[in-house]
Design a protein around this motif. Structure first.
Motif, PDB file in Angstrom:
ATOM      1  N   TYR A 146      53.498 -17.631  59.323  1.00 24.83           N
ATOM      2  CA  TYR A 146      52.991 -17.137  58.041  1.00 24.83           C
ATOM      3  C   TYR A 146      52.965 -15.613  57.955  1.00 24.83           C
ATOM      4  CZ  TYR A 146      51.936 -21.918  56.851  1.00 24.83           C
ATOM      5  OH  TYR A 146      52.059 -23.263  56.558  1.00 24.83           O
ATOM      6  N   ALA A 147      53.268 -14.945  59.074  1.00 29.07           N
ATOM      7  CA  ALA A 147      53.411 -13.487  59.045  1.00 29.07           C
ATOM      8  C   ALA A 147      54.834 -13.070  58.686  1.00 29.07           C
ATOM      9  CB  ALA A 147      53.032 -12.895  60.406  1.00 29.07           C
ATOM     10  N   ALA A 148      55.736 -14.036  58.586  1.00 26.17           N
ATOM     11  CA  ALA A 148      57.127 -13.727  58.252  1.00 26.17           C
ATOM     12  C   ALA A 148      57.218 -13.160  56.836  1.00 26.17           C
ATOM     13  CB  ALA A 148      57.985 -14.993  58.359  1.00 26.17           C
ATOM     14  N   PRO A 149      58.154 -12.257  56.596  1.00 25.84           N
ATOM     15  CA  PRO A 149      58.321 -11.693  55.247  1.00 25.84           C
ATOM     16  C   PRO A 149      58.618 -12.789  54.226  1.00 25.84           C
ATOM     17  CG  PRO A 149      59.614 -10.468  56.866  1.00 25.84           C
ATOM     18  CD  PRO A 149      59.110 -11.691  57.564  1.00 25.84           C
ATOM     19  N   LYS A 150      58.150 -12.608  53.000  1.00 31.43           N
ATOM     20  CA  LYS A 150      58.356 -13.613  51.956  1.00 31.43           C
ATOM     21  C   LYS A 150      59.828 -13.981  51.754  1.00 31.43           C
ATOM     22  CE  LYS A 150      54.145 -12.848  49.272  1.00 31.43           C
ATOM     23  NZ  LYS A 150      53.576 -12.478  47.955  1.00 31.43           N
ATOM     24  N   PRO A 151      60.773 -13.019  51.839  1.00 31.90           N
ATOM     25  CA  PRO A 151      62.179 -13.395  51.653  1.00 31.90           C
ATOM     26  C   PRO A 151      62.707 -14.347  52.731  1.00 31.90           C
ATOM     27  CG  PRO A 151      61.887 -11.039  51.335  1.00 31.90           C
ATOM     28  CD  PRO A 151      60.603 -11.563  51.900  1.00 31.90           C
ATOM     29  N   LYS A 152      61.975 -14.491  53.825  1.00 29.85           N
ATOM     30  CA  LYS A 152      62.412 -15.392  54.887  1.00 29.85           C
ATOM     31  C   LYS A 152      62.271 -16.859  54.466  1.00 29.85           C
ATOM     32  CE  LYS A 152      64.043 -15.727  59.069  1.00 29.85           C
ATOM     33  NZ  LYS A 152      65.346 -15.147  59.440  1.00 29.85           N
ATOM     34  N   TRP A 153      61.412 -17.125  53.488  1.00 32.45           N
ATOM     35  CA  TRP A 153      61.183 -18.488  53.037  1.00 32.45           C
ATOM     36  C   TRP A 153      62.253 -18.914  52.026  1.00 32.45           C
ATOM     37  CZ3 TRP A 153      57.812 -21.746  55.199  1.00 32.45           C
ATOM     38  CH2 TRP A 153      56.700 -21.227  55.886  1.00 32.45           C
ATOM     39  N   THR A 154      62.747 -20.129  52.194  1.00 34.27           N
ATOM     40  CA  THR A 154      63.599 -20.779  51.198  1.00 34.27           C
ATOM     41  C   THR A 154      62.798 -21.914  50.581  1.00 34.27           C
ATOM     42  OG1 THR A 154      65.634 -20.262  52.396  1.00 34.27           O
ATOM     43  CG2 THR A 154      65.719 -22.068  50.807  1.00 34.27           C
ATOM     44  N   HIS A 155      62.688 -21.916  49.260  1.00 37.95           N
ATOM     45  CA  HIS A 155      61.872 -22.913  48.567  1.00 37.95           C
ATOM     46  C   HIS A 155      62.754 -24.041  48.059  1.00 37.95           C
ATOM     47  CE1 HIS A 155      58.063 -20.531  48.347  1.00 37.95           C
ATOM     48  NE2 HIS A 155      58.925 -19.549  48.561  1.00 37.95           N
ATOM     49  N   LEU A 156      62.444 -25.252  48.488  1.00 40.41           N
ATOM     50  CA  LEU A 156      63.110 -26.446  48.005  1.00 40.41           C
ATOM     51  C   LEU A 156      62.148 -27.233  47.134  1.00 40.41           C
ATOM     52  CD1 LEU A 156      64.888 -27.558  51.315  1.00 40.41           C
ATOM     53  CD2 LEU A 156      65.753 -26.053  49.515  1.00 40.41           C
ATOM     54  N   SER A 157      62.631 -28.311  46.527  1.00 31.68           N
ATOM     55  CA  SER A 157      61.787 -29.067  45.603  1.00 31.68           C
ATOM     56  C   SER A 157      60.635 -29.761  46.313  1.00 31.68           C
ATOM     57  CB  SER A 157      62.632 -30.099  44.842  1.00 31.68           C
ATOM     58  OG  SER A 157      63.237 -31.014  45.751  1.00 31.68           O
ATOM     59  N   ASN A 158      60.834 -30.121  47.591  1.00 37.26           N
ATOM     60  CA  ASN A 158      59.805 -30.907  48.272  1.00 37.26           C
ATOM     61  C   ASN A 158      59.240 -30.241  49.523  1.00 37.26           C
ATOM     62  OD1 ASN A 158      62.169 -31.083  49.699  1.00 37.26           O
ATOM     63  ND2 ASN A 158      62.002 -33.271  50.153  1.00 37.26           N
ATOM     64  N   ARG A 159      59.628 -29.006  49.799  1.00 42.40           N
ATOM     65  CA  ARG A 159      59.110 -28.290  50.953  1.00 42.40           C
ATOM     66  C   ARG A 159      59.674 -26.872  50.924  1.00 42.40           C
ATOM     67  NH1 ARG A 159      63.649 -30.752  52.483  1.00 42.40           N
ATOM     68  NH2 ARG A 159      64.962 -29.880  54.129  1.00 42.40           N
ATOM     69  N   ARG A 160      59.233 -26.041  51.838  1.00 44.17           N
ATOM     70  CA  ARG A 160      59.870 -24.750  52.022  1.00 44.17           C
ATOM     71  C   ARG A 160      60.171 -24.551  53.506  1.00 44.17           C
ATOM     72  NH1 ARG A 160      55.527 -19.791  51.461  1.00 44.17           N
ATOM     73  NH2 ARG A 160      53.838 -20.676  52.709  1.00 44.17           N
ATOM     74  N   LEU A 161      61.128 -23.662  53.805  1.00 44.54           N
ATOM     75  CA  LEU A 161      61.607 -23.548  55.171  1.00 44.54           C
ATOM     76  C   LEU A 161      62.022 -22.126  55.504  1.00 44.54           C
ATOM     77  CD1 LEU A 161      64.973 -23.370  54.968  1.00 44.54           C
ATOM     78  CD2 LEU A 161      64.683 -25.773  54.389  1.00 44.54           C
ATOM     79  N   GLN A 162      62.166 -21.884  56.797  1.00 45.68           N
ATOM     80  CA  GLN A 162      62.685 -20.632  57.335  1.00 45.68           C
ATOM     81  C   GLN A 162      63.804 -20.946  58.318  1.00 45.68           C
ATOM     82  OE1 GLN A 162      59.521 -18.492  59.307  1.00 45.68           O
ATOM     83  NE2 GLN A 162      58.172 -18.514  57.508  1.00 45.68           N
ATOM     84  N   ASN A 163      64.850 -20.118  58.325  1.00 44.30           N
ATOM     85  CA  ASN A 163      65.923 -20.195  59.312  1.00 44.30           C
ATOM     86  C   ASN A 163      65.805 -19.024  60.269  1.00 44.30           C
ATOM     87  OD1 ASN A 163      68.263 -22.233  59.233  1.00 44.30           O
ATOM     88  ND2 ASN A 163      67.890 -21.853  57.050  1.00 44.30           N
ATOM     89  N   TRP A 164      65.845 -19.314  61.556  1.00 41.02           N
ATOM     90  CA  TRP A 164      65.828 -18.270  62.579  1.00 41.02           C
ATOM     91  C   TRP A 164      67.000 -18.491  63.524  1.00 41.02           C
ATOM     92  CZ3 TRP A 164      62.460 -14.272  62.176  1.00 41.02           C
ATOM     93  CH2 TRP A 164      61.321 -14.456  61.384  1.00 41.02           C
ATOM     94  N   GLY A 165      67.697 -17.411  63.838  1.00 42.05           N
ATOM     95  CA  GLY A 165      68.845 -17.478  64.730  1.00 42.05           C
ATOM     96  C   GLY A 165      70.165 -17.380  64.000  1.00 42.05           C
ATOM     97  N   GLY A 166      70.130 -17.484  62.668  1.00 37.69           N
ATOM     98  CA  GLY A 166      71.337 -17.429  61.866  1.00 37.69           C
ATOM     99  C   GLY A 166      71.401 -18.588  60.894  1.00 37.69           C
ATOM    100  N   LEU A 167      72.377 -18.528  59.989  1.00 38.08           N
ATOM    101  CA  LEU A 167      72.573 -19.601  59.016  1.00 38.08           C
ATOM    102  C   LEU A 167      73.740 -20.465  59.470  1.00 38.08           C
ATOM    103  CD1 LEU A 167      72.130 -17.705  55.619  1.00 38.08           C
ATOM    104  CD2 LEU A 167      70.547 -19.325  56.673  1.00 38.08           C
TER     105      LEU A 167
END
Length: 245
Positions: A45-66
């Protein structure tokens, strides 16, 4: 002392194997301590807001690359994730590899994910640390496209009041636990999380004896954060130029 360590200093997974599940699933309660769990949640939850991807049923973060079929532009994991990637690597489930990708999912009560497979892009092993709330991970038998005769028609399923995607097995994932899926549990079945605010334990929960719950016990969901830690073998050093040959 690491609860996974043996007297010889190695690590044994066999006692954590879910014997009521197809090959191969390991369920390790308390893989991280409560203090470590709070630390990890604070980092998420300390991650920058742009790190979050918002989906219809949850939100997520990618670490290590896409991840991408053409390859992943590898980015080093932050230290707070790298520590646990290396801890899991020491279990030997990734062979000589160290996980290089972490998908963070946040599920509010009532949220879930449709039955799916993680696909061939990753090493055929998936490991997940659960934080916050419990959840039920449901498994579904894959339906062969060529075996149409064995598939109930929509009319038959409706008349029998059967769910066309009824799970044949579930795993109860408690906070601080680690789940490891390999072989047919990775490649041969779909898995998903039902959109519920509470779960009721049943005999189809294959790892129930390894948890602190009994059959027909209702468990309310709260907010759950999962860390799905995997190894992506195809990495790139240069930036991909998508759309170009």
């Amino acid at each position: 002392m690491d609860p996974l360590s043996t007297s010889e200093g190695g690590i044994s997974l066999e006692k954590y194997r879910v014997k009521n599940a197809p090959d191969v699933a390991y369920y390790i309660p308390d893989f991280v301590t409560e203090q470590e769990g709070k630390y990890l949640l604070n980092q998420v939850y300390a991650a920058p807001k742009p790190k979050w991807t918002h989906l219809s049923n949850r939100r997520l973060q990618n670490w290590g690359g896409l991840p991408h079929p053409k390859g992943m532009i590898a980015e080093g994991l932050p230290k707070w994730l790298d520590v646990y990637a290396k801890k899991i690597a020491r279990l030997g489930v990734f062979g000589d590899h160290i996980p290089n990708h972490v998908l963070v999912n946040e599920y509010q009560p009532g949220q879930g994910i449709m039955p799916h497979e993680d696909g061939p892009l990753f090493h055929p092993v998936v490991t997940t640390i659960s934080l916050g709330s419990h959840t039920f991970l449901d498994f579904y038998k894959r339906r062969e496209e060529n075996d149409a005769d064995s598939q109930p028609s929509l009319e038959e399923a409706t008349s029998n009041k059967q769910d066309l995607n009824e799970p044949f097995l579930s795993l109860l994932l408690e906070p601080y636990s680690l789940l490891i899926l390999q072989d047919s549990m990775y490649t041969g079945h779909l898995h998903g999380i039902a959109e519920r605010t509470a779960d009721v334990t049943a005999s189809t929960v294959a790892n129930l004896s390894a948890t602190g719950y009994r059959v027909e016990q209702e468990i309310e969901r709260t907010c759950r954060v999962s860390l799905t830690i995997r190894y992506f073998p195809k990495t790139l050093k240069l930036k991909l130029q998508f759309g170009k040959r």
